[in-house]
Scaffold this motif. Sequence first.
Motif, PDB file in Angstrom:
ATOM      1  N   VAL A 117       9.507  -0.845   2.417  1.00  0.00           N
ATOM      2  CA  VAL A 117       8.566  -1.572   1.568  1.00  0.00           C
ATOM      3  C   VAL A 117       7.255  -1.851   2.306  1.00  0.00           C
ATOM      4  O   VAL A 117       6.223  -2.041   1.688  1.00  0.00           O
ATOM      5  CB  VAL A 117       9.195  -2.894   1.067  1.00  0.00           C
ATOM      6  CG1 VAL A 117       8.245  -3.652   0.166  1.00  0.00           C
ATOM      7  CG2 VAL A 117      10.481  -2.602   0.316  1.00  0.00           C
ATOM      8  N   ASP A 151       5.308  -3.448 -11.130  1.00  0.00           N
ATOM      9  CA  ASP A 151       6.292  -3.677 -10.070  1.00  0.00           C
ATOM     10  C   ASP A 151       5.857  -3.028  -8.756  1.00  0.00           C
ATOM     11  O   ASP A 151       5.072  -2.100  -8.730  1.00  0.00           O
ATOM     12  CB  ASP A 151       7.659  -3.117 -10.465  1.00  0.00           C
ATOM     13  CG  ASP A 151       8.470  -4.101 -11.282  1.00  0.00           C
ATOM     14  OD1 ASP A 151       8.309  -5.310 -11.072  1.00  0.00           O
ATOM     15  OD2 ASP A 151       9.259  -3.656 -12.125  1.00  0.00           O
ATOM     16  N   LEU A 160      14.794   3.264   2.159  1.00  0.00           N
ATOM     17  CA  LEU A 160      13.634   2.640   1.507  1.00  0.00           C
ATOM     18  C   LEU A 160      12.861   1.780   2.496  1.00  0.00           C
ATOM     19  O   LEU A 160      13.446   1.005   3.258  1.00  0.00           O
ATOM     20  CB  LEU A 160      14.089   1.770   0.341  1.00  0.00           C
ATOM     21  CG  LEU A 160      14.656   2.512  -0.859  1.00  0.00           C
ATOM     22  CD1 LEU A 160      15.129   1.522  -1.919  1.00  0.00           C
ATOM     23  CD2 LEU A 160      13.644   3.462  -1.447  1.00  0.00           C
ATOM     24  N   LEU A 211      10.189  -0.199  -7.536  1.00  0.00           N
ATOM     25  CA  LEU A 211      11.176  -1.271  -7.406  1.00  0.00           C
ATOM     26  C   LEU A 211      11.082  -2.151  -8.643  1.00  0.00           C
ATOM     27  O   LEU A 211      10.394  -3.164  -8.647  1.00  0.00           O
ATOM     28  CB  LEU A 211      10.912  -2.074  -6.125  1.00  0.00           C
ATOM     29  CG  LEU A 211      10.925  -1.271  -4.835  1.00  0.00           C
ATOM     30  CD1 LEU A 211      10.518  -2.147  -3.664  1.00  0.00           C
ATOM     31  CD2 LEU A 211      12.287  -0.651  -4.607  1.00  0.00           C
ATOM     32  N   SER A 250      11.944  -4.799 -11.576  1.00  0.00           N
ATOM     33  CA  SER A 250      12.657  -6.068 -11.705  1.00  0.00           C
ATOM     34  C   SER A 250      12.900  -6.334 -13.178  1.00  0.00           C
ATOM     35  O   SER A 250      12.119  -5.923 -14.040  1.00  0.00           O
ATOM     36  CB  SER A 250      11.859  -7.216 -11.081  1.00  0.00           C
ATOM     37  OG  SER A 250      10.669  -7.430 -11.803  1.00  0.00           O
ATOM     38  N   THR A 292       6.054  -0.875  -5.248  1.00  0.00           N
ATOM     39  CA  THR A 292       6.572   0.443  -4.895  1.00  0.00           C
ATOM     40  C   THR A 292       6.997   0.457  -3.435  1.00  0.00           C
ATOM     41  O   THR A 292       6.557  -0.379  -2.636  1.00  0.00           O
ATOM     42  CB  THR A 292       5.529   1.548  -5.117  1.00  0.00           C
ATOM     43  OG1 THR A 292       4.381   1.266  -4.330  1.00  0.00           O
ATOM     44  CG2 THR A 292       5.137   1.662  -6.568  1.00  0.00           C
TER      45      THR A 292
END
Length: 57
Positions: free
Chosen positions: A46, A28, A44, A14, A16, A30
């Motif tokens: 998180v 970042d 997805l 993910l 940014s 995952t």
Amino acid sequence: MCQGDEFRERGVKLNSSGFEFFNLAWADETATGLICLSCGYVHLFVNPDIRLHRVRR
């Protein structure tokens, strides 16, 4: 999306823009991606505590 019930698991980064700008994309977060084998839609997740179950055939 298509009511498919078979998925393939894959790790997803993910990214940014802030981390990309400072060349820190490696830091970042995952997510777990579950890809539908019927239509290819990617779900997805998180939450690191997700538990996946395999069905024996």
